[in-house]
Write a protein that holds these residues in place. Structure first.
Motif, PDB file in Angstrom:
ATOM      1  N   THR A 175       6.084  -1.907   4.526  1.00 61.03           N
ATOM      2  CA  THR A 175       5.115  -0.821   4.520  1.00 61.03           C
ATOM      3  C   THR A 175       5.823   0.518   4.342  1.00 61.03           C
ATOM      4  N   LEU A 176       6.928   0.692   5.053  1.00 59.66           N
ATOM      5  CA  LEU A 176       7.647   1.955   4.993  1.00 59.66           C
ATOM      6  C   LEU A 176       9.103   1.705   5.343  1.00 59.66           C
ATOM      7  N   ASP A 177       9.979   2.208   4.492  1.00 62.51           N
ATOM      8  CA  ASP A 177      11.417   2.106   4.721  1.00 62.51           C
ATOM      9  C   ASP A 177      11.984   3.516   4.682  1.00 62.51           C
ATOM     10  N   LEU A 178      12.596   3.939   5.775  1.00 65.26           N
ATOM     11  CA  LEU A 178      13.226   5.257   5.871  1.00 65.26           C
ATOM     12  C   LEU A 178      14.709   5.050   6.146  1.00 65.26           C
ATOM     13  N   ASP A 179      15.553   5.607   5.294  1.00 61.76           N
ATOM     14  CA  ASP A 179      16.998   5.489   5.487  1.00 61.76           C
ATOM     15  C   ASP A 179      17.631   6.862   5.442  1.00 61.76           C
ATOM     16  N   LEU A 180      18.502   7.126   6.408  1.00 58.59           N
ATOM     17  CA  LEU A 180      19.275   8.356   6.404  1.00 58.59           C
ATOM     18  C   LEU A 180      20.388   8.194   5.378  1.00 58.59           C
ATOM     19  N   LEU A 181      20.352   9.024   4.334  1.00 56.44           N
ATOM     20  CA  LEU A 181      21.360   8.967   3.277  1.00 56.44           C
ATOM     21  C   LEU A 181      22.550   9.858   3.593  1.00 56.44           C
ATOM     22  N   LEU A 182      22.253  11.075   4.017  1.00 56.93           N
ATOM     23  CA  LEU A 182      23.278  12.083   4.282  1.00 56.93           C
ATOM     24  C   LEU A 182      22.888  12.898   5.503  1.00 56.93           C
ATOM     25  N   TYR A 183      23.890  13.274   6.268  1.00 55.91           N
ATOM     26  CA  TYR A 183      23.736  14.195   7.392  1.00 55.91           C
ATOM     27  C   TYR A 183      24.822  15.235   7.188  1.00 55.91           C
ATOM     28  N   ASP A 184      24.442  16.380   6.614  1.00 52.83           N
ATOM     29  CA  ASP A 184      25.422  17.368   6.153  1.00 52.83           C
ATOM     30  C   ASP A 184      26.477  16.641   5.314  1.00 52.83           C
ATOM     31  N   GLU A 214       0.845  -1.193   0.000  1.00 52.39           N
ATOM     32  CA  GLU A 214       0.000   0.000   0.000  1.00 52.39           C
ATOM     33  C   GLU A 214       0.885   1.250   0.000  1.00 52.39           C
ATOM     34  N   PRO A 215       1.757   1.377  -1.015  1.00 48.48           N
ATOM     35  CA  PRO A 215       2.792   2.411  -0.971  1.00 48.48           C
ATOM     36  C   PRO A 215       2.285   3.845  -0.922  1.00 48.48           C
ATOM     37  N   GLU A 216       1.214   4.162  -1.636  1.00 46.94           N
ATOM     38  CA  GLU A 216       0.724   5.548  -1.599  1.00 46.94           C
ATOM     39  C   GLU A 216       0.331   5.938  -0.187  1.00 46.94           C
ATOM     40  N   GLN A 217      -0.418   5.056   0.468  1.00 43.61           N
ATOM     41  CA  GLN A 217      -0.883   5.324   1.829  1.00 43.61           C
ATOM     42  C   GLN A 217       0.295   5.449   2.787  1.00 43.61           C
ATOM     43  N   HIS A 218       1.238   4.502   2.720  1.00 45.87           N
ATOM     44  CA  HIS A 218       2.337   4.508   3.690  1.00 45.87           C
ATOM     45  C   HIS A 218       3.337   5.636   3.438  1.00 45.87           C
ATOM     46  N   LEU A 219       3.564   5.992   2.190  1.00 47.59           N
ATOM     47  CA  LEU A 219       4.475   7.115   1.932  1.00 47.59           C
ATOM     48  C   LEU A 219       3.867   8.435   2.387  1.00 47.59           C
ATOM     49  N   GLN A 220       2.573   8.624   2.142  1.00 44.17           N
ATOM     50  CA  GLN A 220       1.915   9.839   2.629  1.00 44.17           C
ATOM     51  C   GLN A 220       1.990   9.917   4.151  1.00 44.17           C
TER      52      GLN A 220
END
Length: 167
Positions: free
Chosen positions: A90-99, A13-19
């Motif tokens: 459902t949702l994957d959040l990854d920190l790519l860059l920090y400054d 359910e990517p639209e729902q989870h990304l929103q």
């Protein structure tokens, strides 16, 4: 304030989870800058296609606190703790860059997926084309230009956010 770049992806359910994920990120970090939305085939396993994008925000939190916040947001939106790396989510959040930080702990930064995966590099190059990768010393636009685009299938998709939803 540190500028952070966040990879977001979902194939359940990517639209729902990304929103929902973006709404939670905005509540934690304030205004977000967003790339376009991209659809890609699953990488590393057989599964339904993913929707992916990159967001950027500013924060006073340190890296460990940012990553902990991402894990909490993922769990709040149905991600199971300890789920296999290469599996539907459902949702994957990854920190790519920090400054411009380069580190190994509490997470590896910059994240290796930036140069390895089209679904990270293309939206990052769109959002921050002139920003220089702190290890390979090339802009994200140049890295995308040089990327072997036949190695992973990825395409932009039209995505209409509900009226009144702002990031």
């Amino acid at each position: 304030m540190a500028r952070i770049y966040i990879s977001l992806g979902s194939n359940i359910e990517p639209e729902q989870h990304l929103q929902a994920g973006l709404t939670s990120l905005r509540a934690c970090f304030g205004p977000l800058r967003l790339s376009s939305m991209y659809e890609s085939e699953a990488v590393g396993f057989s599964g339904t296609n993913f929707l992916n994008m990159v967001a950027s925000a500013e924060t006073d939190l340190n890296i460990a606190a940012v990553v902990a916040q991402f894990k909490q947001i993922e769990q709040n939106h149905g991600r199971l703790a300890g789920a296999k790396k290469f599996s539907p989510r459902t949702l994957d959040l990854d920190l790519l860059l920090y400054d411009h930080v380069v580190c190994q702990t509490p997470v590896v930064l910059p994240r290796a997926e930036i140069v390895n995966n089209a679904f990270v590099l293309w939206p990052l190059a769109e959002l921050a084309p002139e920003l220089i990768h702190p290890v390979v010393d090339k802009s994200y636009a140049r890295l995308w230009q040089e990327y072997d685009k036949d190695s992973q299938r990825l395409w932009p998709v039209t995505f209409e956010w509900p009226p009144g939803l702002t990031f």
